[in-house]
Design a protein around this motif. Structure first.
Motif, short mmCIF file in Angstrom:
data_model
loop_
_atom_site.label_atom_id
_atom_site.label_comp_id
_atom_site.label_asym_id
_atom_site.label_seq_id
_atom_site.Cartn_x
_atom_site.Cartn_y
_atom_site.Cartn_z
N GLU A 27 -9.19 7.58 3.89
CA GLU A 27 -8.59 6.39 4.45
C GLU A 27 -8.42 6.59 5.95
O GLU A 27 -7.64 7.43 6.40
CB GLU A 27 -7.22 6.14 3.82
CG GLU A 27 -7.27 5.57 2.43
CD GLU A 27 -5.88 5.17 1.97
OE1 GLU A 27 -5.67 5.11 0.76
OE2 GLU A 27 -5.02 4.95 2.82
N LYS A 29 -8.50 4.47 9.94
CA LYS A 29 -8.28 3.17 10.55
C LYS A 29 -9.55 2.31 10.55
O LYS A 29 -9.48 1.13 10.25
CB LYS A 29 -7.75 3.35 11.97
CG LYS A 29 -7.24 2.06 12.62
CD LYS A 29 -6.56 2.37 13.93
CE LYS A 29 -5.93 1.10 14.53
NZ LYS A 29 -6.93 0.08 14.85
N TYR A 32 -9.90 0.48 7.25
CA TYR A 32 -9.00 -0.66 7.14
C TYR A 32 -9.48 -1.82 7.99
O TYR A 32 -9.32 -2.99 7.62
CB TYR A 32 -7.58 -0.25 7.56
CG TYR A 32 -6.78 0.42 6.46
CD1 TYR A 32 -6.11 -0.33 5.52
CD2 TYR A 32 -6.72 1.81 6.39
CE1 TYR A 32 -5.36 0.27 4.51
CE2 TYR A 32 -5.98 2.43 5.38
CZ TYR A 32 -5.30 1.66 4.45
OH TYR A 32 -4.59 2.26 3.44
N THR A 62 6.40 -4.96 -2.86
CA THR A 62 6.79 -3.94 -1.87
C THR A 62 7.71 -2.86 -2.48
O THR A 62 8.14 -1.96 -1.76
CB THR A 62 7.50 -4.58 -0.67
OG1 THR A 62 8.62 -5.34 -1.14
CG2 THR A 62 6.55 -5.52 0.07
N VAL A 81 -1.09 2.75 -2.21
CA VAL A 81 -1.08 2.13 -0.89
C VAL A 81 0.34 1.71 -0.54
O VAL A 81 1.23 1.71 -1.40
CB VAL A 81 -2.02 0.91 -0.86
CG1 VAL A 81 -3.47 1.33 -1.07
CG2 VAL A 81 -1.61 -0.12 -1.92
N GLN A 82 0.56 1.36 0.69
CA GLN A 82 1.91 0.99 1.11
C GLN A 82 2.22 -0.49 0.89
O GLN A 82 3.39 -0.88 0.83
CB GLN A 82 2.12 1.34 2.59
CG GLN A 82 1.39 0.42 3.57
CD GLN A 82 1.68 0.73 5.02
OE1 GLN A 82 1.09 1.63 5.58
NE2 GLN A 82 2.59 -0.02 5.61
N TYR A 83 1.18 -1.31 0.73
CA TYR A 83 1.39 -2.76 0.63
C TYR A 83 0.41 -3.31 -0.40
O TYR A 83 -0.75 -2.91 -0.46
CB TYR A 83 1.17 -3.42 1.98
CG TYR A 83 1.39 -4.91 2.00
CD1 TYR A 83 2.69 -5.44 2.03
CD2 TYR A 83 0.33 -5.80 2.00
CE1 TYR A 83 2.90 -6.80 2.04
CE2 TYR A 83 0.53 -7.17 2.02
CZ TYR A 83 1.82 -7.68 2.04
OH TYR A 83 2.03 -9.03 2.06
N GLY A 104 -3.42 -2.20 0.62
CA GLY A 104 -3.78 -1.37 1.77
C GLY A 104 -2.55 -1.19 2.62
O GLY A 104 -1.49 -0.80 2.14
N ASN A 105 -2.68 -1.49 3.92
CA ASN A 105 -1.48 -1.57 4.75
C ASN A 105 -1.16 -3.03 4.97
O ASN A 105 -1.81 -3.92 4.42
CB ASN A 105 -1.65 -0.78 6.06
CG ASN A 105 -2.79 -1.32 6.92
OD1 ASN A 105 -3.14 -2.49 6.86
ND2 ASN A 105 -3.37 -0.45 7.74
N THR A 106 -0.15 -3.33 5.77
CA THR A 106 0.27 -4.72 5.92
C THR A 106 -0.73 -5.57 6.69
O THR A 106 -0.69 -6.79 6.62
CB THR A 106 1.64 -4.79 6.63
OG1 THR A 106 1.56 -4.07 7.88
CG2 THR A 106 2.73 -4.19 5.77
N ASN A 107 -1.65 -4.93 7.41
CA ASN A 107 -2.63 -5.67 8.20
C ASN A 107 -3.94 -5.92 7.46
O ASN A 107 -4.58 -6.95 7.66
CB ASN A 107 -2.93 -4.93 9.50
CG ASN A 107 -1.73 -4.86 10.42
OD1 ASN A 107 -0.98 -5.83 10.55
ND2 ASN A 107 -1.52 -3.70 11.03
#
Length: 206
Positions: A27, A29, A32, A62, A81-83, A104-107
């Protein structure tokens, strides 16, 4: 909502089918930042709406239940994942068919999962196939026939049928089929028997 269920899987023997549980890429950047986004669920919704299949508005998860909905495997180990977001799917008869999760992440997401539970593999077959096709063609590419033209699995319906046949040949044990040479994503279809139904899980991993 149907949480993703990861069980023992049997590798299929063709070039497009394997037991690898996820991408070996770490994983990072750039992962993502590439590929599909959370907004692509809107395209999936519109595509399936034309077939009278309803996908609800995504709901964010969450809390501690994220691993139930957005888990994938990397180097044989479960990763979370965080989100995570989830939607419900209603088939063309207005019955619950399952859900679509993206995480994934929030973005940006790194994976998308469709959990589709039916009484048998023949139940709601057209609706299940419509969801699988919409997910792959929207989140990966609408290029299966072009990219896989030299293989013996010339279309998404043929790939799904191959997985179904292997499931039956394996005495209805849990199986998985993987495609890792379409676009930049890894695609898996897992078939898991349950007490009174069967769960088909499509996993798309960047």
């Amino acid at each position: 909502m149907i949480p993703i269920i990861i069980g023992v899987i049997i590798a299929l023997s063709t070039a497009a089918m394997s037991m690898d549980g996820g991408s070996s890429e770490p994983e990072t950047k750039p992962v993502y930042d590439s590929g599909f986004t959370y907004y692509d669920i809107e395209t999936v919704q519109e595509t399936l709406k034309e077939k009278n299949i309803t996908v609800t508005t995504p709901t964010a998860i969450t809390d501690h239940t994220i691993p139930q909905y957005c888990t994938y495997f990397e180097n044989g180990l479960p990763q979370t994942v965080q989100y995570c977001t989830t939607t419900a799917i209603l088939d063309s008869q207005g019955r619950n068919l399952g859900n679509i999760n993206m995480g994934g992440n929030t973005n940006s997401p790194i994976l998308a999962i469709a959990n589709l539970e039916t009484k048998t593999l023949e139940s709601n077959k057209e609706d299940v196939l419509a969801v699988i096709e919409a997910m792959i063609e929207t989140l990966v590419c609408d290029c299966w026939e072009e990219e896989k033209s030299d293989d013996d699995i010339e279309s998404i319906p043929i790939w799904v049928d191959h997985a179904h046949n292997f499931y039956y040949e394996s005495n209805e044990r849990g199986v998985t089929s993987q495609v890792d040479d379409l676009g930049t994503s890894v695609i898996q279809l897992e078939i898991t028997p349950k007490e009174n139904s069967v769960l088909q899980t499509l996993v798309i991993l960047k």
